[in-house]
Design a protein around this motif. Structure first.
Motif, PDB file in Angstrom:
ATOM      1  N   THR A 129       0.968  -0.797  -0.392  1.00 36.27           N
ATOM      2  CA  THR A 129      -0.285  -0.016  -0.292  1.00 36.27           C
ATOM      3  C   THR A 129       0.823   1.186  -0.219  1.00 36.27           C
ATOM      4  O   THR A 129       0.614   2.130  -1.057  1.00 36.27           O
ATOM      5  N   PHE A 130       1.893   1.022   0.644  1.00 38.89           N
ATOM      6  CA  PHE A 130       2.932   2.113   0.640  1.00 38.89           C
ATOM      7  C   PHE A 130       3.467   2.601  -0.657  1.00 38.89           C
ATOM      8  O   PHE A 130       3.394   3.706  -0.623  1.00 38.89           O
ATOM      9  N   LYS A 131       3.787   1.566  -1.679  1.00 41.35           N
ATOM     10  CA  LYS A 131       4.628   1.849  -2.136  1.00 41.35           C
ATOM     11  C   LYS A 131       3.609   2.026  -3.771  1.00 41.35           C
ATOM     12  O   LYS A 131       4.014   1.991  -4.721  1.00 41.35           O
ATOM     13  N   ARG A 132       2.125   2.065  -3.322  1.00 39.38           N
ATOM     14  CA  ARG A 132       1.283   2.885  -4.584  1.00 39.38           C
ATOM     15  C   ARG A 132       1.621   4.008  -4.981  1.00 39.38           C
ATOM     16  O   ARG A 132       2.434   4.795  -4.335  1.00 39.38           O
ATOM     17  N   ALA A 133       1.570   3.568  -6.748  1.00 38.08           N
ATOM     18  CA  ALA A 133       1.731   5.004  -6.691  1.00 38.08           C
ATOM     19  C   ALA A 133       1.032   6.408  -6.791  1.00 38.08           C
ATOM     20  O   ALA A 133       1.365   7.026  -6.745  1.00 38.08           O
ATOM     21  N   SER A 134       0.337   6.304  -6.203  1.00 34.15           N
ATOM     22  CA  SER A 134      -1.081   7.407  -5.566  1.00 34.15           C
ATOM     23  C   SER A 134       0.191   7.601  -4.410  1.00 34.15           C
ATOM     24  O   SER A 134      -0.496   8.901  -3.752  1.00 34.15           O
ATOM     25  N   ILE A 135       0.647   7.231  -3.305  1.00 35.32           N
ATOM     26  CA  ILE A 135       1.552   7.047  -2.285  1.00 35.32           C
ATOM     27  C   ILE A 135       2.793   7.261  -2.315  1.00 35.32           C
ATOM     28  O   ILE A 135       3.326   8.227  -1.223  1.00 35.32           O
ATOM     29  N   LYS A 136       3.312   6.463  -2.662  1.00 38.79           N
ATOM     30  CA  LYS A 136       4.785   6.272  -3.181  1.00 38.79           C
ATOM     31  C   LYS A 136       5.832   6.041  -1.910  1.00 38.79           C
ATOM     32  O   LYS A 136       6.765   5.195  -1.871  1.00 38.79           O
ATOM     33  N   SER A 137       5.423   6.358  -0.811  1.00 40.67           N
ATOM     34  CA  SER A 137       6.410   6.207   0.552  1.00 40.67           C
ATOM     35  C   SER A 137       5.899   6.598   1.610  1.00 40.67           C
ATOM     36  O   SER A 137       4.536   7.454   1.626  1.00 40.67           O
ATOM     37  N   PRO A 138       5.638   5.891   2.756  1.00 45.64           N
ATOM     38  CA  PRO A 138       5.074   6.100   4.003  1.00 45.64           C
ATOM     39  C   PRO A 138       5.920   7.601   4.489  1.00 45.64           C
ATOM     40  O   PRO A 138       4.768   8.275   5.125  1.00 45.64           O
ATOM     41  N   ALA A 139       6.606   7.926   4.002  1.00 43.42           N
ATOM     42  CA  ALA A 139       6.844   9.096   4.398  1.00 43.42           C
ATOM     43  C   ALA A 139       5.856  10.538   4.024  1.00 43.42           C
ATOM     44  O   ALA A 139       5.763  11.864   4.159  1.00 43.42           O
ATOM     45  N   ASN A 140       5.254  10.165   2.695  1.00 42.58           N
ATOM     46  CA  ASN A 140       3.998  10.914   1.858  1.00 42.58           C
ATOM     47  C   ASN A 140       2.703  10.681   3.113  1.00 42.58           C
ATOM     48  O   ASN A 140       1.512  10.927   2.463  1.00 42.58           O
ATOM     49  N   CYS A 141       3.127  11.478   4.321  1.00 43.24           N
ATOM     50  CA  CYS A 141       1.618  11.197   4.739  1.00 43.24           C
ATOM     51  C   CYS A 141       0.513  11.722   4.934  1.00 43.24           C
ATOM     52  O   CYS A 141      -0.341  11.384   4.535  1.00 43.24           O
TER      53      CYS A 141
END
Ligand code: HEC
Ligand code: HEC
Length: 157
Positions: free
Chosen positions: A124-136
């Motif tokens: 989930t954290f890697k989804r294109a819409s999110i990219k990274s856990p740091a992208n709160c």
């Protein structure tokens, strides 16, 4: 023990007694240089999410900041470092160090973050819409206002 009961400590205790405990709300202290310099590539993360020791290490390593150069002139660096130290975590986040006691540079590696996100998979954290856990802010729609409560979470597909 008495020497620990300084005025700020007493005020913190009184505040925590008079307000309901909200683990999901962070105040967003105002600081123009911090917002400008530390909110341009990503969210200006709430200072409370790392302890002062961690922030010092982040601020001392800006030239090599997670694969990018985020260095600042000395005046701004010192001002932001002071601001972060003054507003750093404590009651909410505790010490942010690894098992060997080294200060963590990432909020996303702190025990608190890992615990709160146990149900979010790595995929989930890697989804294109999110990219990274740091992208709160991808999931916490009111993150800029310091609101991490459940009702403002919306995990993008
Ligand atoms: C030039 C762009 C840039 C600037 C300016 C910048 N950062 Fe970052 N920062 C990054 C990148 C890239 C990452 C890694 C993001 C990721 O892993 O997805 C990062 C990550 C972080 C993290 C760790 C996030 C996590 O994983 O928990 C912290 C803390 C942080 N930055 C603090 C700061 C502070 C404080 C400033 C201001 C002094 C700042 N950043 C300015 C690019 C920047
Ligand atoms: C993939 C989406 C996603 C991302 C990205 C994400 N979170 Fe979360 N976050 C969640 C979910 C889901 C929960 C759990 C909500 C629950 O169980 O109540 C949560 C819970 C939290 C909580 C606890 C709130 C409470 O009710 O106690 C905090 C604080 C938090 N996140 C902060 C952050 C921060 C800071 C970042 C970025 C460094 C971040 N999150 C990145 C999805 C995300």
């Amino acid at each position: 023990m008495n020497r620990y009961l300084t005025l700020p400590v007493l005020l913190a205790v009184l505040t925590s007694l008079s307000l309901p405990a909200r683990a999901d709300r962070y105040s967003v202290p105002k600081h123009a240089a911090f917002e400008e310099e530390c909110g341009s590539c990503h969210l200006a993360y709430p200072p409370q999410m790392l302890d002062a020791h961690s922030w010092l290490h982040v601020m001392n390593g800006l030239a090599h900041h997670f694969g990018t150069d985020a260095s600042l002139d000395d005046k701004r660096r010192v001002a932001i470092t002071d601001f972060l130290a003054q507003n750093a975590g404590g009651r909410k986040t505790g010490v942010t160090a690894d098992a060997a006691g080294r200060p963590l540079l990432r909020i996303t590696e702190t025990a608190r973050f890992v615990k709160k996100h146990r149900e979010v998979s790595a995929a989930t954290f890697k989804r294109a819409s999110i990219k990274s856990p740091a992208n709160c802010a991808a999931c916490h729609r009111q993150a800029a206002a310091g609101d991490y409560s459940e009702h403002s979470i919306n995990i993008p597909k």
